[in-house]
Design an enzyme around this catalytic site. Structure first.
Site, PDB file in Angstrom:
ATOM      1  N   SER A  94      22.247  -2.931 -32.141  1.00 30.45           N
ATOM      2  CA  SER A  94      21.760  -4.250 -32.579  1.00 30.45           C
ATOM      3  C   SER A  94      22.515  -4.643 -33.846  1.00 30.45           C
ATOM      4  CB  SER A  94      20.260  -4.117 -32.882  1.00 30.45           C
ATOM      5  OG  SER A  94      19.799  -5.155 -33.713  1.00 30.45           O
ATOM      6  N   TYR A 147      12.488  -0.677 -36.476  1.00 31.72           N
ATOM      7  CA  TYR A 147      13.474  -1.112 -35.476  1.00 31.72           C
ATOM      8  C   TYR A 147      14.888  -0.834 -35.981  1.00 31.72           C
ATOM      9  CZ  TYR A 147      15.777  -4.257 -32.118  1.00 31.72           C
ATOM     10  OH  TYR A 147      16.583  -4.786 -31.135  1.00 31.72           O
TER      11      TYR A 147
END
Ligand SMILES: NC(=O)c1ccc[n+]([C@@H]2O[C@H](COP(=O)([O-])OP(=O)(O)OC[C@H]3O[C@@H](n4cnc5c(N)ncnc54)[C@H](OP(=O)(O)O)[C@@H]3O)[C@@H](O)[C@H]2O)c1
Length: 253
Positions: free
Chosen positions: A145, A158
């Protein structure tokens, strides 16, 4: 020179795609099936998986399963091999973002995020590697990401999981590539899915993200298909341990 008439072909390969009930996993499970792979899709929601199967051309199978407990990886791998034999391709797209900022992170949120986003992709890959090794060919695609490299508010756990994915992908490649198993991460920019609902639900934020890219727009699901087929096919036979940003140049600016 190539051994294959079509370097990007996945025809006849067996692919296991986690997160196939929604978003990126669903789109890539469909793309792999339509490109001729036999695809086993895994996620919790049985009905959503069945809907994916019903809408997808090609050979597909659905395995409803919770992927939050890495101790279950061996059993998941065993079930993934039942429909079409040992998977040679793993696309590990299942993931969550609890969006808890540093002051609010709970132990439960931390554990769920790290177990699902980081531990399961590793232990599932580890359980599938013997089958890939036996065939002398494998492709493992993990999901990194923008948060693998930079902090976003509310992305504590995350971001930790995605930073871990980038390094874990390199470490898996270091060990398994000599067996013909290439391990790489896709790092999407901003794509509209259930996961990014809160981002796209805020028009100003979505527009700011689009403006941050070099191309000038956010991602569309089809933007990920070519890069994914590249990483799942012979085309990537000398590419391993890499994080491929598919972000319209967001990370380049
Ligand atoms: N969308 C983006 O812009 C973006 C950007 C960077 C990275 N990514 C990464 O791309 C991957 C896919 O994200 P997405 O945007 O497509 O999200 P999504 O639409 O929310 O899909 C997430 C998938 O994970 C599955 N999942 C969640 N918890 C699970 C569990 N406990 N057990 C089994 N499956 C579970 C969900 O299925 P069920 O709910 O049916 O279980 C769903 O299929 C994630 O790793 C994400 O971090 C996405």
């Amino acid at each position: 020179m190539t051994d294959s008439p079509n370097r990007f072909s996945v025809e006849g390969r067996v692919a296991c795609v986690t997160g196939a009930s929604s978003g990126i996993g669903r789109a890539l499970a469909t793309a792999l099936a339509e490109a001729g792979a036999r695809v086993v899709g895994i996620a919790r929601r049985a009905e959503a998986l069945e809907a994916w199967r019903a809408e997808t051309d090609g050979e597909t199978a659905a395995i409803p399963a919770d992927l939050v407990d890495p101790a279950e990886a061996g059993e998941i791998a065993r079930r993934a091999a039942e429909p079409f034999g040992d998977p040679e391709i793993l696309v590990a797209a299942a993931g969550i973002n609890t969006r808890q900022a540093a002051d609010d992170v709970t132990l439960d949120g931390w554990r769920t995020t790290l177990d699902l986003n980081l531990a399961m992709p590793f232990f599932l890959a580890q359980a599938l590697v013997p089958g890939m090794r036996a065939k002398g060919w494998g492709r493992i695609v993990t999901f990194a990401s923008l948060q693998s490299e930079r902090a976003f508010h509310g992305g504590l756990a995350y971001g930790a999981s995605k930073g871990g994915i980038a390094q874990m992908t390199r470490a898996m490649a270091e060990t398994w590539s000599r067996d013909g198993i290439m391990v790489n991460a896709l790092a999407p920019g901003f794509f509209p899915t259930e996961l990014t609902g809160p981002v796209f639900g805020d028009a100003e934020r979505a527009a700011a993200n689009a403006a941050q890219t070099c191309i000038g727009r956010n991602g569309e699901m089809d933007d990920l298909v070519g890069p994914a087929l590249f990483l799942c096919s012979d085309a990537s036979r000398y590419v391993t341990g890499q994080v491929l940003f598919v972000d319209g140049g967001y990370s380049a600016k």
